[in-house]
Write a protein that holds these residues in place. Structure first.
Motif, mmCIF file in Angstrom:
data_model
loop_
_atom_site.group_PDB
_atom_site.id
_atom_site.type_symbol
_atom_site.label_atom_id
_atom_site.label_comp_id
_atom_site.label_asym_id
_atom_site.label_seq_id
_atom_site.Cartn_x
_atom_site.Cartn_y
_atom_site.Cartn_z
ATOM 1 N N ALA A 24 29.339 -14.555 25.508
ATOM 2 C CA ALA A 24 28.050 -15.209 25.772
ATOM 3 C C ALA A 24 28.083 -16.662 25.327
ATOM 4 O O ALA A 24 27.640 -17.569 26.059
ATOM 5 N N ARG A 25 28.615 -16.913 24.156
ATOM 6 C CA ARG A 25 28.718 -18.288 23.658
ATOM 7 C C ARG A 25 29.601 -19.157 24.548
ATOM 8 O O ARG A 25 29.252 -20.288 24.907
ATOM 9 N N ASP A 26 30.760 -18.618 24.935
ATOM 10 C CA ASP A 26 31.743 -19.444 25.630
ATOM 11 C C ASP A 26 31.381 -19.737 27.073
ATOM 12 O O ASP A 26 31.717 -20.807 27.599
ATOM 13 N N VAL A 27 30.716 -18.815 27.741
ATOM 14 C CA VAL A 27 30.285 -19.141 29.107
ATOM 15 C C VAL A 27 29.213 -20.229 29.069
ATOM 16 O O VAL A 27 29.159 -21.088 29.958
ATOM 17 N N ASP B 191 30.965 -28.185 31.865
ATOM 18 C CA ASP B 191 31.480 -28.006 33.226
ATOM 19 C C ASP B 191 33.003 -27.902 33.223
ATOM 20 O O ASP B 191 33.713 -28.635 33.911
ATOM 21 N N SER B 192 33.489 -26.958 32.422
ATOM 22 C CA SER B 192 34.921 -26.731 32.320
ATOM 23 C C SER B 192 35.217 -25.269 32.614
ATOM 24 O O SER B 192 34.297 -24.460 32.789
ATOM 25 N N ARG B 193 36.514 -24.929 32.656
ATOM 26 C CA ARG B 193 36.916 -23.571 33.020
ATOM 27 C C ARG B 193 37.261 -22.745 31.785
ATOM 28 O O ARG B 193 38.023 -23.181 30.931
ATOM 29 N N VAL B 194 36.720 -21.536 31.723
ATOM 30 C CA VAL B 194 37.081 -20.593 30.672
ATOM 31 C C VAL B 194 37.476 -19.272 31.320
ATOM 32 O O VAL B 194 36.892 -18.846 32.321
ATOM 33 N N ILE C 212 29.613 -11.539 32.204
ATOM 34 C CA ILE C 212 30.433 -12.310 33.147
ATOM 35 C C ILE C 212 29.775 -12.332 34.522
ATOM 36 O O ILE C 212 29.762 -13.362 35.210
ATOM 37 N N ARG C 213 29.195 -11.207 34.906
ATOM 38 C CA ARG C 213 28.488 -11.151 36.197
ATOM 39 C C ARG C 213 27.324 -12.144 36.208
ATOM 40 O O ARG C 213 27.118 -12.876 37.183
ATOM 41 N N TRP C 214 26.563 -12.193 35.114
ATOM 42 C CA TRP C 214 25.455 -13.155 35.027
ATOM 43 C C TRP C 214 25.977 -14.587 35.074
ATOM 44 O O TRP C 214 25.436 -15.436 35.792
ATOM 45 N N ALA C 215 27.042 -14.861 34.322
ATOM 46 C CA ALA C 215 27.579 -16.220 34.282
ATOM 47 C C ALA C 215 28.028 -16.682 35.660
ATOM 48 O O ALA C 215 27.770 -17.831 36.067
ATOM 49 N N LYS C 216 28.675 -15.807 36.403
ATOM 50 C CA LYS C 216 29.109 -16.179 37.753
ATOM 51 C C LYS C 216 27.913 -16.423 38.663
ATOM 52 O O LYS C 216 27.947 -17.315 39.519
ATOM 53 N N SER C 217 26.844 -15.655 38.480
ATOM 54 C CA SER C 217 25.643 -15.846 39.308
ATOM 55 C C SER C 217 25.002 -17.204 39.051
ATOM 56 O O SER C 217 24.273 -17.722 39.900
ATOM 57 N N GLN C 218 25.294 -17.795 37.869
ATOM 58 C CA GLN C 218 24.760 -19.105 37.520
ATOM 59 C C GLN C 218 25.704 -20.241 37.916
ATOM 60 O O GLN C 218 25.415 -21.411 37.643
ATOM 61 N N GLY C 219 26.814 -19.893 38.527
ATOM 62 C CA GLY C 219 27.772 -20.915 38.942
ATOM 63 C C GLY C 219 28.669 -21.405 37.824
ATOM 64 O O GLY C 219 29.350 -22.437 37.974
ATOM 65 N N ILE C 220 28.693 -20.710 36.714
ATOM 66 C CA ILE C 220 29.546 -21.100 35.594
ATOM 67 C C ILE C 220 31.004 -20.816 35.952
ATOM 68 O O ILE C 220 31.325 -19.801 36.577
ATOM 69 N N ASP D 236 34.240 -4.997 42.342
ATOM 70 C CA ASP D 236 33.248 -5.860 42.999
ATOM 71 C C ASP D 236 33.507 -7.351 42.783
ATOM 72 O O ASP D 236 32.740 -8.193 43.249
ATOM 73 N N GLY D 237 34.595 -7.703 42.082
ATOM 74 C CA GLY D 237 34.961 -9.102 41.939
ATOM 75 C C GLY D 237 34.411 -9.785 40.702
ATOM 76 O O GLY D 237 34.696 -10.959 40.470
ATOM 77 N N THR D 238 33.626 -9.073 39.900
ATOM 78 C CA THR D 238 33.159 -9.667 38.653
ATOM 79 C C THR D 238 34.348 -9.983 37.752
ATOM 80 O O THR D 238 34.427 -11.064 37.151
ATOM 81 N N ILE D 239 35.278 -9.044 37.656
ATOM 82 C CA ILE D 239 36.547 -9.268 36.970
ATOM 83 C C ILE D 239 37.561 -9.681 38.029
ATOM 84 O O ILE D 239 37.723 -9.005 39.041
#
Length: 446
Positions: free
Chosen positions: A220-223, A230-233, A247-255, A301-304
């Motif tokens: 949660a902290r790192d995403v 605006d970097s890659r983790v 991770i699913r939430w973070a991807k939905s936010q464009g992180i 489903d692509g989350t991972i």
């Protein structure tokens, strides 16, 4: 080349691509895929019948421990890359927790050189984020990137970059060359002395519990940090249902977050710990059935994004001892594909196209193969691309016997388990390094 007679070094006939199409594959003397299609006219030095088998792009592992330098009694770059080849991998990324730690240009160049000398797979060193994995100051990130090893991926795996200020600075630093940090998500203050997943079972067995929140809080902290700069983790070895949701939430936010799961976390649960067999001691620990289900769904489903073996060889002295003092880790390069078949393909969660995506195309894309001059790993079967190919027989059945593995260590958690699948042929840069499921000769780099 289509429609013309071609002279090929190898012609693979009768195999099936990940898309389910029966296809012949021709490899020329330059080590490239010169022909891809059904029943084309070709003059080949050697024709190999691969009927009934799947012709996959060479597998790419973002998470491998090759131990060298310093821990050569457990594994070396040469023995680990041979094990990788037998498992169908044509590229592995060697984690930094060697001795000395891969935190300087000199050490990553040494690992890179050893990989080229071995010649079984591409070996890409992973640089440490912090000096000595100590979490106190950043390592020579730019120098490692600018070295002959051209490091793009940085990780303190085995240790968490627990300091949020250091993690932020690292993310900002690697952004300048589109690198990324692969985080071992483990809050150390929540896992001090932890031995297994925190649950009713850990209380019953009298082993200190390892709570899911120790992983989830760092993710949660790192995403959020990655979003802020605006970097890659990249999240290593995801193991809990809560982590998948984060991770699913973070991807939905464009992180810009990617994640991996290990074969053992897709198959094994904390129930195996009841035996107190240290083969099942691993970091992060084996979790609950509900976590395994969530991890499988997340990969489907692509989350991972990808499967990372977290191949972690250890000597018998470190594993054949009491649970509380045993080392954490499992070997996995030579069994990864059969375990993925068992957990994801045979269950209907992935088809072979999906397997190629999560074990080849996605990891190649995450690392940036093709963007930094590393054109040998494309993650796909394409005419004109370097011939990195794994031929896989999904119908072969066997009982896992780690003594027969190529890895220098035998700490496989699947010992005695019956699985299906066998890598029968592997071509690395067009050179046949595995033939009829046996190693041949390595590729000679110029």
């Amino acid at each position: 080349m289509k429609g013309h007679l071609m002279t090929l070094t190898y012609l693979l006939t009768g195999g099936t691509t990940p898309d389910g199409v029966q296809t012949d594959v021709g490899i020329d003397a330059h080590g490239t895929i010169a022909h891809l299609g059904p029943h084309r006219t070709a003059d080949a030095a050697e024709v190999i019948d691969v009927s009934g088998k799947i012709v996959l792009p060479g597998l790419v592992d973002l998470h491998t421990h090759l131990r060298e330098p310093g821990n050569n009694d457990a594994e070396t770059v040469e023995t680990g890359s041979r094990a990788a080849a037998r498992g169908g991998f044509t590229a592995v990324h060697a984690m930094a927790n060697s001795n000395p730690v891969a935190d300087t240009a000199g050490v990553v160049e040494q690992v890179h050189r050893l990989g080229r000398e071995a010649g079984w797979t591409d070996v890409y060193p992973v640089g440490a984020v912090t000096v000595g994995l100590a979490g106190e100051r950043l390592a020579e990130l730019s120098a490692m990137h600018d070295s002959a090893a051209n490091v793009t991926m940085f990780s303190d795996d085995g240790m968490c970059v627990w300091d949020p200020v250091l993690m932020r600075r690292g993310l900002e630093y690697v952004k300048s060359f589109d690198g990324f940090i692969a985080q071992h998500a483990q809050e150390p203050r929540l896992t001090e002395g932890a031995q297994m997943n925190e649950s009713a079972l850990s209380s019953e067995l009298g082993l200190a519990g390892w709570p899911a929140v120790a992983e989830e809080s760092i993710i949660a902290r790192d995403v959020l940090l990655a979003q802020h700069v605006d970097s890659r983790v990249h999240i290593c070895h995801v193991s809990t249902a809560g982590s998948v949701e984060l991770i699913r939430w973070a991807k939905s936010q464009g992180i810009r977050v990617t994640a991996e799961v290990t074969p053992h976390h897709l198959l094994l649960t904390e129930d195996y710990v009841k035996t107190y067999d240290p083969l099942y001691k691993v970091n992060p620990p084996l979790r609950r059935d509900t976590d395994v289900h969530a991890l499988r769904q997340g990969l489907a489903d692509g989350t991972i994004d990808t499967v990372g073996t977290d191949h972690a060889p250890h000597t018998d002295e470190k594993k054949q001892c009491e649970w509380v003092v045993a080392a954490m880790g499992m070997t996995g390069l030579e069994t990864a594909l059969p375990v993925i078949q068992h957990t994801m393909v045979d269950t209907g969660l992935l088809d072979w196209h999906g397997v190629a995506r999560v074990m080849s195309a996605n990891p190649a894309s995450i690392y940036g193969h093709g963007e930094h001059g590393q054109l040998t790993q494309t993650g796909g079967l394409v005419e004109g691309a370097s011939a990195n190919i794994a031929v896989y027989d999904p119908n072969h059945r066997f009982v896992v016997n780690p003594v027969e593995h190529t890895s220098k260590s035998a700490n496989s958690p699947y010992r005695g388990m019956e699985l299906a699948g066998q890598v029968s042929e592997v071509f690395y840069r067009g050179h046949r390094v595995v033939a009829a499921a046996h190693l041949t000769t390595p590729y000679q780099h110029s």
